[in-house]
Structures are given as structure tokens and as C-alpha cells.
Design a protein around this motif. Sequence first.
Motif, PDB file in Angstrom:
ATOM      1  N   ILE A  12     -15.043 -39.078 -32.029  1.00 60.57           N
ATOM      2  CA  ILE A  12     -15.265 -39.917 -33.310  1.00 60.57           C
ATOM      3  C   ILE A  12     -15.994 -41.275 -33.008  1.00 60.57           C
ATOM      4  N   LEU A  13     -15.309 -41.873 -31.966  1.00 67.01           N
ATOM      5  CA  LEU A  13     -15.840 -43.194 -31.700  1.00 67.01           C
ATOM      6  C   LEU A  13     -17.488 -43.096 -31.212  1.00 67.01           C
ATOM      7  N   GLN A  14     -17.685 -42.147 -30.473  1.00 67.35           N
ATOM      8  CA  GLN A  14     -18.974 -42.031 -29.817  1.00 67.35           C
ATOM      9  C   GLN A  14     -20.055 -42.128 -31.163  1.00 67.35           C
ATOM     10  N   ARG A  15     -19.799 -41.653 -32.327  1.00 69.38           N
ATOM     11  CA  ARG A  15     -20.617 -41.675 -33.431  1.00 69.38           C
ATOM     12  C   ARG A  15     -21.015 -43.112 -33.848  1.00 69.38           C
ATOM     13  N   TYR A  16     -20.124 -43.990 -33.512  1.00 72.31           N
ATOM     14  CA  TYR A  16     -20.072 -45.345 -33.814  1.00 72.31           C
ATOM     15  C   TYR A  16     -20.405 -46.225 -32.560  1.00 72.31           C
ATOM     16  N   GLY A  17     -20.877 -45.693 -31.417  1.00 75.70           N
ATOM     17  CA  GLY A  17     -21.414 -46.148 -30.070  1.00 75.70           C
ATOM     18  C   GLY A  17     -20.386 -46.629 -29.478  1.00 75.70           C
ATOM     19  N   TYR A  18     -19.183 -46.116 -29.482  1.00 76.22           N
ATOM     20  CA  TYR A  18     -18.246 -46.544 -28.560  1.00 76.22           C
ATOM     21  C   TYR A  18     -17.359 -45.197 -27.860  1.00 76.22           C
ATOM     22  N   GLN A  19     -16.513 -45.716 -26.735  1.00 76.04           N
ATOM     23  CA  GLN A  19     -15.762 -44.553 -26.067  1.00 76.04           C
ATOM     24  C   GLN A  19     -14.639 -45.235 -25.436  1.00 76.04           C
ATOM     25  N   HIS A  20     -13.500 -44.415 -25.501  1.00 74.45           N
ATOM     26  CA  HIS A  20     -12.458 -45.174 -24.772  1.00 74.45           C
ATOM     27  C   HIS A  20     -12.696 -45.182 -23.123  1.00 74.45           C
ATOM     28  N   ARG A  21     -12.408 -46.509 -22.591  1.00 71.92           N
ATOM     29  CA  ARG A  21     -12.920 -46.768 -21.124  1.00 71.92           C
ATOM     30  C   ARG A  21     -12.140 -45.702 -20.323  1.00 71.92           C
ATOM     31  N   THR A  22     -11.078 -45.333 -20.633  1.00 69.57           N
ATOM     32  CA  THR A  22     -10.246 -44.213 -19.792  1.00 69.57           C
ATOM     33  C   THR A  22      -9.408 -43.190 -20.720  1.00 69.57           C
ATOM     34  N   LEU A  23      -9.234 -42.131 -20.429  1.00 74.74           N
ATOM     35  CA  LEU A  23      -8.437 -41.404 -21.214  1.00 74.74           C
ATOM     36  C   LEU A  23      -7.145 -41.728 -21.198  1.00 74.74           C
ATOM     37  N   ASN A  24      -6.639 -42.249 -19.985  1.00 71.01           N
ATOM     38  CA  ASN A  24      -5.214 -42.474 -19.956  1.00 71.01           C
ATOM     39  C   ASN A  24      -4.659 -43.704 -20.772  1.00 71.01           C
ATOM     40  N   SER A  25      -5.382 -44.481 -21.471  1.00 72.81           N
ATOM     41  CA  SER A  25      -4.911 -45.513 -22.431  1.00 72.81           C
ATOM     42  C   SER A  25      -5.872 -45.655 -23.728  1.00 72.81           C
ATOM     43  N   SER A  26      -5.162 -45.993 -24.667  1.00 68.75           N
ATOM     44  CA  SER A  26      -6.237 -46.110 -25.849  1.00 68.75           C
ATOM     45  C   SER A  26      -6.560 -47.635 -25.906  1.00 68.75           C
ATOM     46  N   LYS A  27      -6.095 -48.492 -25.168  1.00 71.04           N
ATOM     47  CA  LYS A  27      -6.203 -49.928 -25.396  1.00 71.04           C
ATOM     48  C   LYS A  27      -7.477 -50.318 -25.515  1.00 71.04           C
ATOM     49  N   GLU A  28      -8.264 -49.923 -24.673  1.00 72.09           N
ATOM     50  CA  GLU A  28      -9.694 -50.452 -24.471  1.00 72.09           C
ATOM     51  C   GLU A  28     -10.575 -49.502 -24.761  1.00 72.09           C
ATOM     52  N   ILE A  29     -11.789 -49.812 -25.458  1.00 75.01           N
ATOM     53  CA  ILE A  29     -13.061 -48.920 -25.727  1.00 75.01           C
ATOM     54  C   ILE A  29     -14.055 -49.842 -25.230  1.00 75.01           C
ATOM     55  N   GLY A  30     -15.157 -48.985 -24.850  1.00 72.43           N
ATOM     56  CA  GLY A  30     -16.221 -49.729 -24.309  1.00 72.43           C
ATOM     57  C   GLY A  30     -17.583 -49.305 -25.082  1.00 72.43           C
ATOM     58  N   ILE A  32       9.524 -36.365 -20.500  1.00 74.85           N
ATOM     59  CA  ILE A  32       8.922 -37.262 -21.400  1.00 74.85           C
ATOM     60  C   ILE A  32       7.615 -37.822 -21.250  1.00 74.85           C
ATOM     61  N   LYS A  33       7.705 -38.445 -19.927  1.00 75.47           N
ATOM     62  CA  LYS A  33       6.602 -39.266 -19.393  1.00 75.47           C
ATOM     63  C   LYS A  33       5.225 -38.448 -19.149  1.00 75.47           C
ATOM     64  N   ARG A  34       5.451 -37.330 -18.688  1.00 78.51           N
ATOM     65  CA  ARG A  34       4.429 -36.338 -18.736  1.00 78.51           C
ATOM     66  C   ARG A  34       3.699 -35.991 -19.761  1.00 78.51           C
ATOM     67  N   CYS A  35       4.846 -35.773 -20.931  1.00 77.39           N
ATOM     68  CA  CYS A  35       4.342 -35.152 -22.118  1.00 77.39           C
ATOM     69  C   CYS A  35       3.426 -36.414 -22.937  1.00 77.39           C
ATOM     70  N   VAL A  36       4.215 -37.527 -23.097  1.00 77.61           N
ATOM     71  CA  VAL A  36       3.542 -38.767 -23.456  1.00 77.61           C
ATOM     72  C   VAL A  36       1.922 -38.999 -23.066  1.00 77.61           C
ATOM     73  N   LEU A  37       2.165 -39.006 -21.741  1.00 76.30           N
ATOM     74  CA  LEU A  37       0.893 -39.189 -21.096  1.00 76.30           C
ATOM     75  C   LEU A  37      -0.170 -38.354 -21.481  1.00 76.30           C
ATOM     76  N   GLN A  38       0.088 -37.002 -21.421  1.00 77.74           N
ATOM     77  CA  GLN A  38      -1.020 -35.853 -21.908  1.00 77.74           C
ATOM     78  C   GLN A  38      -1.376 -35.929 -23.250  1.00 77.74           C
ATOM     79  N   MET A  39      -0.449 -36.543 -24.070  1.00 79.34           N
ATOM     80  CA  MET A  39      -0.514 -36.262 -25.658  1.00 79.34           C
ATOM     81  C   MET A  39      -1.542 -37.515 -25.912  1.00 79.34           C
ATOM     82  N   GLU A  40      -1.325 -38.423 -25.114  1.00 77.59           N
ATOM     83  CA  GLU A  40      -2.278 -39.935 -25.226  1.00 77.59           C
ATOM     84  C   GLU A  40      -3.525 -39.374 -24.906  1.00 77.59           C
ATOM     85  N   ARG A  41      -3.721 -38.706 -23.750  1.00 78.00           N
ATOM     86  CA  ARG A  41      -5.203 -38.226 -23.138  1.00 78.00           C
ATOM     87  C   ARG A  41      -5.771 -37.447 -24.180  1.00 78.00           C
TER      88      ARG A  41
END
Length: 442
Positions: free
Chosen positions: A404-422, A386-395
Motif C-alpha cells: 500500500i505504502l509503495q503506491r505513495y512512494g514509501y516502505q517500512h524500513r523493516t518488517l519487524n516494526s511499523s514505527k518507521e517508514i522510508g 504470544i511474543k512469536r505470534c505478535v512479532l509475526q503478525m506485525e511482520r
Amino acid sequence: MKDTMKSLDTKWRTLVSNQSSRAVAKLGTFKSRSVQKSVYNIRLTILCGLITILVLRGTIGTGFFTFGSGGTEPETKHDDGLERRALTNPVEDIVKEPETTEKEPSFDKDVPFALGPRISNWDQQRAEWLSTHQNVTKNKFGRERVILISGSASKPCRNSVGDHLLVKSLKNKVDYTRLHDIELFYSMAVVDSQMSSFWVKHPMIRKMMLTHPEAEWIWWMDSDAMFTDMTFEIPFHKYEDHNMIIHGFEDLLFEKNSWVGINAGSFLMRNCQWSLDMLDAWTSMGHPRVAVEYGKKLSEVLLDRPIFDSDDQSVLAYLLVTQTQKWAPKVYLENSYYLHGYWVIIADRYEDIMANNKPGTGDEKWPFVTHFVGCKPCGKEASYGIKRCVLQMERAFNFGDNQILQRYGYQHRTLNSSKEIGRVRVDSADPLGLGLPTVSVP
Ligand code: UDP
Ligand code: MN
């Protein structure tokens, strides 16, 4: 050569993964019975241990049992989110399914199963309807109308991470369909009580065809599949002579009779009589009263298929290899892009892909769809951890969401988490690029 190697690799891995996925889901039921007894013993031991700790905790105080932090740090600091929620099962305790009073319908062996009233002139009916509704046959880009259907069970997942990923997978589809003016229908209903699990899609596809004559194509996509190339479009001009588009390999299917020569996680059917006939033929082997019997037959004919109840992917493969002349000419086995892409050979490469390629190709350079075959974050009996699946699905979600975000001038800081965008672009005072003279503010 490199491409050939890659494609061989894909085939091999898809073969291995798919085999485990559905078979594990079914075979798991038998396995689970044999381990039930020992699980019960272990549970009893754990329960005794827990009661002891609770009694001691009440007597001695909480600090004694808090490791490392001396009991002063907030609980969230230790919560890596995924593991804790994935391993607990709060939803089932809260949402109790009501006891069903409805009786299972009894089968009349002499009445053949049908998805609905027999229709034999759908092409005529649809053409007649279209002749008076010509203004609704194209989408806003002037393309043939497509309806994308996906869905999941109406009951909550066994853990909250599963539900969370279903929302993300749905958002991913909302974004893709919005960009391409495709209509999205998400089903949480079992429209035919005899067609559950991987058979829920078929009655739904038929319903969509008959209620949306304006749609030329009905596209099914599993809830465990996500769009990872938001700009890629299905090249419909290629399929003028075909009524079904599915990811697959001719040699695997027709030479080896492999049940994983195709993948039924993402496919399209043209809104026509041929498709209604195909759906009838397909589901006639999936009905519960014949599922066990056909399950054996499928395993006799199809390479390396373990014996378990008939599943939709195997039945489609079976129809194609045993009634080739009848069905195959109208089925396009697509492998020039990932209409279905096996996550194990894709998800580790996302950073590499972003660094070296551009979206729009849909192939291994920028996969169109990543399908989490064998991961069951919402259910049980998965083939992968489950851990591997969940991480890769999040990625996969973040990888698609970046586009999608790039259209509005943003991007996820890392693929491993949705928490922060830059922010990736400075906002402009001329967002539409019209170059109008600036109005001075008094
Ligand atoms: N599905 C659904 N309702 C259900 C069970 C399944 O809509 O009650 C859909 C869901 O989108 C899922 C797909 O059917 O991804 C395929 O079913 P399943 O996950 O059992 O098969 P797999 O994709 O693992 O082969
Ligand atoms: Mn799937």
C-alpha cells in the motif's frame, strides 16, 4: 517435485497446527482448573514479595531498585513494548463488564434450531429483485459484487496488544477491499445469542445475503487472517459451477476424513438457496444444546480430532465426508493459491519473498492470505507463544502494508516494526505524468 514437497509440508503443518488451535481453546478450560490451586499459591507469594518491595522502596528510595541505569533513564527505554503490555492486563481492570440481567433463553427440544424463518425460494426472490435493480449488480470494475465480513468480540481484548493487532488486521482489510471495490462489513455483535465464538459468522453471513441481494458472493475472513498479496484477485470465473470456495485438500478430506482437510478461517459463499440450506445444515450441529453430543460424533468420524464441542470447521468437514453427494459437488476446495495460508510456513519467508518474487500470484511465491491459526493475541489458550505470534503478525501486516505504502512512494524500513517508514521514490513535480509545460513562478 519441489512443489509437491511444499504442498505436503503445508498439509502436514496445517494438520498439526489446526489440531492444537481449536482443541487447545476448548481443552484449556479443563486444564486450567487443575492448575488454579497452584497458581493461587504462587500469586500469594508474589503479592507478599511485592508488598515487601513497596515498603522498602518507600523507606530507602527508588534508586536502590533500579538496575543498570542508576534510576536516571526514562522508563520507556526499557520498554520493549510487546512483552510488558502483553503480560499485563490493564484493560480488564478499567472496563468492567456490567452484570447481565438477561436470562439465557430456554430450549424447546421439540423445536429444531433455525437461523431464521425458513426460506425455500431465495433464488426466485433474488432473481425477481435483480430484474428491477440491474444497475447495482456490478462494482466499479464491472465485476460481481462481493461483501467481505470479518469481526471480533465487542469486549476489549485481555491485553492492549490484542486490540492493537485487531486494528491493524482491520486496516489491512480496509486497504484490500478499497483497492478491489469490495464492500467490507465488520461485525462486533453476536446477532444470535445461541451462536457465539466461531459460530458468530454464520448468522451474519445469512443476514448479509438476505439484506444484500445485489451481492453475488459473501466472503468471511477471520480477524486473525491478513491479506499479504494486495494485488491478487479471486479468480471468480473458475467457480461458475460452485457455490462455496474454501481452502482445502481433496485427499486429506475425502480419503483421510481429516478435520483439517479444510480451513474455515476464510471462505466464500454464493448468495443463493444452496448456501442458505448449507448454513442451516451447518449450524444445526453448532447450537449449544447439541454441541457436546455432536462434538463426540465429529471426533468419531474425523481423523485425529480430540473430543470437544462441535466447531464450524469440523461440522463442515463432517457434512462433506458423510453427505458427499449432497454438498461436495458445489464446494470448490481451492489450494492453487492461499485463500488461507498457515503462518508458520509463511511468515519467516517474507524478506525472501520480497527479494525474489512479485505480488500477484497469491500462492507460495507471494501468499494471498496469512492466517494466524493457533495464535490468540486477543484471548487466551493459544497454541503458540504470544511474543512469536505478535512479532509475526506485525511482520505480516507490514508486508501487506508495504504494497500500500509503495503506491505513495514509501516502505517500512523493516518488517519487524511499523514505527518507521522510508521514502523509496523521489516526489515528482508531474505526479500524474501528463508532461504539461511548467508554469514559471514570478
Ligand atoms: N469472532 C467474532 N466474535 C467473537 C469471537 C470470534 O467475530 O466473539 C470471529 C473472529 O473473527 C475470529 C473468528 O470468529 O477470528 C474465529 O473464531 P476463533 O478465533 O475463536 O477461532 P479460530 O480462528 O482460532 O479457529
Ligand atoms: Mn482464525
